[in-house]
Design a protein around this motif. Structure first.
Motif, PDB file in Angstrom:
ATOM      1  N   ILE A 155       9.139  16.248  -9.734  1.00 46.09           N
ATOM      2  CA  ILE A 155       8.164  15.409  -9.018  1.00 46.09           C
ATOM      3  C   ILE A 155       8.073  14.022  -9.656  1.00 46.09           C
ATOM      4  N   LEU A 156       8.017  13.963 -10.986  1.00 43.16           N
ATOM      5  CA  LEU A 156       7.929  12.663 -11.660  1.00 43.16           C
ATOM      6  C   LEU A 156       9.200  11.841 -11.455  1.00 43.16           C
ATOM      7  N   ASN A 157      10.348  12.501 -11.409  1.00 47.04           N
ATOM      8  CA  ASN A 157      11.593  11.782 -11.164  1.00 47.04           C
ATOM      9  C   ASN A 157      11.626  11.209  -9.748  1.00 47.04           C
ATOM     10  N   LYS A 158      11.093  11.944  -8.778  1.00 48.39           N
ATOM     11  CA  LYS A 158      11.005  11.412  -7.415  1.00 48.39           C
ATOM     12  C   LYS A 158      10.104  10.180  -7.379  1.00 48.39           C
ATOM     13  N   MET A 159       8.974  10.250  -8.106  1.00 50.28           N
ATOM     14  CA  MET A 159       8.081   9.095  -8.159  1.00 50.28           C
ATOM     15  C   MET A 159       8.784   7.907  -8.815  1.00 50.28           C
ATOM     16  N   ARG A 160       9.538   8.170  -9.872  1.00 54.43           N
ATOM     17  CA  ARG A 160      10.256   7.112 -10.582  1.00 54.43           C
ATOM     18  C   ARG A 160      11.290   6.467  -9.683  1.00 54.43           C
ATOM     19  N   ARG A 161      12.047   7.278  -8.959  1.00 52.00           N
ATOM     20  CA  ARG A 161      13.070   6.732  -8.045  1.00 52.00           C
ATOM     21  C   ARG A 161      12.433   5.896  -6.947  1.00 52.00           C
ATOM     22  N   ARG A 162      11.313   6.360  -6.421  1.00 53.65           N
ATOM     23  CA  ARG A 162      10.624   5.601  -5.380  1.00 53.65           C
ATOM     24  C   ARG A 162      10.180   4.244  -5.921  1.00 53.65           C
ATOM     25  N   GLY A 163       9.666   4.233  -7.148  1.00 51.94           N
ATOM     26  CA  GLY A 163       9.239   2.987  -7.772  1.00 51.94           C
ATOM     27  C   GLY A 163      10.404   2.041  -7.993  1.00 51.94           C
ATOM     28  N   ILE A 164      11.554   2.576  -8.393  1.00 53.00           N
ATOM     29  CA  ILE A 164      12.744   1.740  -8.588  1.00 53.00           C
ATOM     30  C   ILE A 164      13.207   1.161  -7.266  1.00 53.00           C
ATOM     31  N   MET A 165      13.191   1.962  -6.207  1.00 54.44           N
ATOM     32  CA  MET A 165      13.611   1.462  -4.886  1.00 54.44           C
ATOM     33  C   MET A 165      12.669   0.378  -4.390  1.00 54.44           C
ATOM     34  N   GLU A 166      11.364   0.568  -4.594  1.00 53.38           N
ATOM     35  CA  GLU A 166      10.404  -0.452  -4.174  1.00 53.38           C
ATOM     36  C   GLU A 166      10.600  -1.734  -4.963  1.00 53.38           C
ATOM     37  N   LYS A 167      10.901  -1.606  -6.239  1.00 44.85           N
ATOM     38  CA  LYS A 167      11.111  -2.772  -7.097  1.00 44.85           C
ATOM     39  C   LYS A 167      12.345  -3.557  -6.654  1.00 44.85           C
ATOM     40  N   GLU A 168      13.389  -2.849  -6.212  1.00 47.05           N
ATOM     41  CA  GLU A 168      14.617  -3.513  -5.771  1.00 47.05           C
ATOM     42  C   GLU A 168      14.432  -4.241  -4.448  1.00 47.05           C
ATOM     43  N   GLN A 169      13.437  -3.865  -3.664  1.00 42.81           N
ATOM     44  CA  GLN A 169      13.223  -4.499  -2.373  1.00 42.81           C
ATOM     45  C   GLN A 169      12.448  -5.803  -2.481  1.00 42.81           C
ATOM     46  N   ILE A 170      11.830  -6.050  -3.596  1.00 40.29           N
ATOM     47  CA  ILE A 170      11.078  -7.290  -3.783  1.00 40.29           C
ATOM     48  C   ILE A 170      12.058  -8.368  -4.222  1.00 40.29           C
ATOM     49  N   PRO A 171      12.090  -9.507  -3.526  1.00 44.92           N
ATOM     50  CA  PRO A 171      13.026 -10.551  -3.931  1.00 44.92           C
ATOM     51  C   PRO A 171      12.654 -11.108  -5.310  1.00 44.92           C
ATOM     52  N   PRO A 172      13.655 -11.479  -6.109  1.00 45.85           N
ATOM     53  CA  PRO A 172      13.370 -11.964  -7.450  1.00 45.85           C
ATOM     54  C   PRO A 172      12.616 -13.291  -7.456  1.00 45.85           C
ATOM     55  N   VAL A 173      12.828 -14.093  -6.429  1.00 47.40           N
ATOM     56  CA  VAL A 173      12.155 -15.387  -6.313  1.00 47.40           C
ATOM     57  C   VAL A 173      11.504 -15.419  -4.938  1.00 47.40           C
ATOM     58  N   PRO A 174      10.224 -15.792  -4.871  1.00 46.93           N
ATOM     59  CA  PRO A 174       9.600 -15.842  -3.553  1.00 46.93           C
ATOM     60  C   PRO A 174      10.232 -16.944  -2.706  1.00 46.93           C
ATOM     61  N   PRO A 175      10.197 -16.787  -1.393  1.00 49.72           N
ATOM     62  CA  PRO A 175      10.760 -17.827  -0.520  1.00 49.72           C
ATOM     63  C   PRO A 175      10.076 -19.175  -0.777  1.00 49.72           C
ATOM     64  N   GLN A 176      10.870 -20.242  -0.793  1.00 46.32           N
ATOM     65  CA  GLN A 176      10.376 -21.579  -1.096  1.00 46.32           C
ATOM     66  C   GLN A 176       9.920 -22.329   0.153  1.00 46.32           C
ATOM     67  N   GLY A 177      10.332 -21.901   1.280  1.00 46.37           N
ATOM     68  CA  GLY A 177       9.971 -22.578   2.522  1.00 46.37           C
ATOM     69  C   GLY A 177      11.084 -22.388   3.531  1.00 46.37           C
TER      70      GLY A 177
END
Length: 136
Positions: free
Chosen positions: A105-127
């Motif tokens: 269960i904890l590994n599933k939570m960890r994988r979900r957190g890693i996937m969510e982290k990868e979906q966030i762009p490293p730099v926010p859109p500038q315009g």
């Protein structure tokens, strides 16, 4: 002294000792894993770790207590060892299954957190950039 009572005492001593040892080992070594699962939140990792240990104790001690009664009276030393081996073997299997369930269960939570982290762009859109008009 009746050998059935001896079997009960030995079973309880070993089962309780094993449960405490496994819980402490999992708590100590699982803290780092929980901190990773919970994205570095140390306070939350400690709280979840403590709650998991309490739940682990409750489930295991409850099972050990329910599984105490022997089906047959213990007549001799051989019967004592056979009764203890079956009871302790089942307790060890339950401890292992609970541990694997927690890790799964904890590994599933960890994988979900890693996937969510990868979906966030490293730099926010500038315009917005206006599209270039084609040259003729």
């Amino acid at each position: 002294m009746d050998l059935t009572v001896v079997a009960y005492v030995v079973y309880l001593l070993i089962s309780i000792g094993l449960t405490i040892w496994v819980a402490r080992t999992l708590s100590t070594n699982g803290r780092i894993f929980l901190a990773d699962v919970l994205r570095g939140d140390e306070k939350l990792a400690d709280a979840v770790n403590h709650l998991l240990v309490v739940g682990f104790y409750l489930v295991n001690f409850g099972f050990v207590a329910l599984y105490l009664k022997a089906a047959d009276a213990v007549e001799d030393a051989r019967g004592l060892f056979e009764a203890l081996s079956v009871k302790l073997g089942v307790v060890l299997l339950v401890l292992g299954v609970l541990h694997l369930g927690n890790v799964f269960i904890l590994n599933k939570m960890r994988r979900r957190g890693i996937m969510e982290k990868e979906q966030i762009p490293p730099v926010p859109p500038q315009g917005w950039a206006t599209p270039a008009t084609p040259a003729l």
